[in-house]
Write an enzyme that holds these catalytic residues in place. Structure first.
Site, PDB file in Angstrom:
ATOM      1  N   HIS A 157       0.853  -1.063   0.610  1.00 22.61           N
ATOM      2  CA  HIS A 157       0.225  -0.025  -0.136  1.00 22.61           C
ATOM      3  C   HIS A 157       0.732   1.157   0.296  1.00 22.61           C
ATOM      4  CE1 HIS A 157      -3.419   2.600   0.450  1.00 22.61           C
ATOM      5  NE2 HIS A 157      -4.227   1.621   1.840  1.00 22.61           N
ATOM      6  N   GLU A 259       0.001   1.125  -6.029  1.00 22.53           N
ATOM      7  CA  GLU A 259      -0.187   0.303  -5.125  1.00 22.53           C
ATOM      8  C   GLU A 259      -0.481  -1.183  -6.091  1.00 22.53           C
ATOM      9  OE1 GLU A 259      -3.310  -0.139  -2.012  1.00 22.53           O
ATOM     10  OE2 GLU A 259      -3.640   2.154  -1.743  1.00 22.53           O
TER      11      GLU A 259
END
Length: 283
Positions: A157, A259
């Site tokens: 992330h 991401e």
């Protein structure tokens, strides 16, 4: 081109915690990772460069914290694509430092009472963070150490630090199908060649098997994945960011999440099977 060419005055630094690991490569690159979540907090690709990762000044740290910024490890559930707590438990867990040298470190996580209580599967996770000239590589390895198969979704992330979000462009997703999380995961196609930012944007682009490039003023950052099949792009926008207790004031103007993820096709692992996914950031 210097890695800090478009940097503003704010330069987030990893907090001085007892579990912090610092990596260095011969060209002057530095990365810092905390064992809490095996979380990369800082990456400077060359001597004198600014941190390429956004780290909120208002983020919590310590036991059970979900750090706002850097590179959280998402496992075994991405977002709310399942019944577990959002983004699973890996980012909140205490990992063990398995191996370290000058420019590489490997952290390990396996099942325990807290994970088995909500996800009843034995597993082994390794995250290897490696520094190369102007490059950061994060490799996630998942192994099924139990007797039964399991499924998971996952991601890295990554919060990228930018000078000003309204001047940022993301190239490489033109013509791609995406799911729009701001509209109930409605499916759409990106018409523009360069993605620009302003209001809240939260998209999953499935099956993107090539690199994308972020342009931030004169700075260009190549984002590439191996193993991960999907790309997630997120910026909360001003209204949503203002409601986030761990986002520093105006932080949404200084960050963009791009991401590497595995969402559209969850990974199925039989007993003894292993899966790997990596993300490479290159200035």
């Amino acid at each position: 081109m210097p890695a800090d060419a478009s940097a503003n005055a704010s330069d987030p630094v990893a907090p001085a915690t007892s579990d912090l690991v610092t990596l260095r490569e011969p060209g002057g690159g530095v990365a810092r990772i905390t064992a809490h979540g095996a979380h990369v907090l800082e990456w400077r690709p060359e001597a004198g460069a600014h941190n390429q990762l956004f780290l909120s000044a208002d983020s919590a740290f310590g036991a059970d914290a979900s750090i706002r910024g850097g590179i959280p490890v998402i496992f075994p559930q991405f977002g709310e694509f399942g019944e577990l707590p959002k983004h699973g438990f890996a980012r909140r867990s205490a990992w063990q430092l398995l191996a370290v040298d000058e420019a590489s470190a490997t952290f390990a996580l396996s099942e325990g009472p807290a994970t088995l209580d909500i996800w009843p599967h034995p597993f082994s996770l390794n995250l290897t963070v490696s520094l190369r000239a102007s490059e950061l590589r994060c490799l996630l390895t998942v192994e099924n150490t139990g007797d039964d198969a399991f499924q998971f979704t996952a991601g890295l992330h990554t919060y990228l630090r930018v000078a000003a979000i309204d001047a940022v462009a993301l190239e490489g997703l033109g013509g791609r199908t995406y799911w729009d999380a701001t509209r109930g995961m409605a499916e759409a196609i990106q018409a523009e060649d360069e993605l620009r930012f302003g209001p809240e944007l939260d998209r999953v682009y499935p099956n993107v098997l090539h690199a994308v490039t972020m342009t931030d003023g004169p700075r260009r950052l190549r984002i590439e994945a191996e193993g991960f099949q999907d790309v997630v792009v997120w910026n909360p926008g001003a209204d949503k960011a203002a409601a986030m207790s761990d986002m520093e004031p105006g932080g949404e103007q200084r960050m963009l999440c791009v991401e590497a993820a595995q969402i559209d096709n969850p990974v199925s692992l039989g007993p003894g099977a292993r899966w790997q996914g990596a993300q490479m950031l290159t200035v």
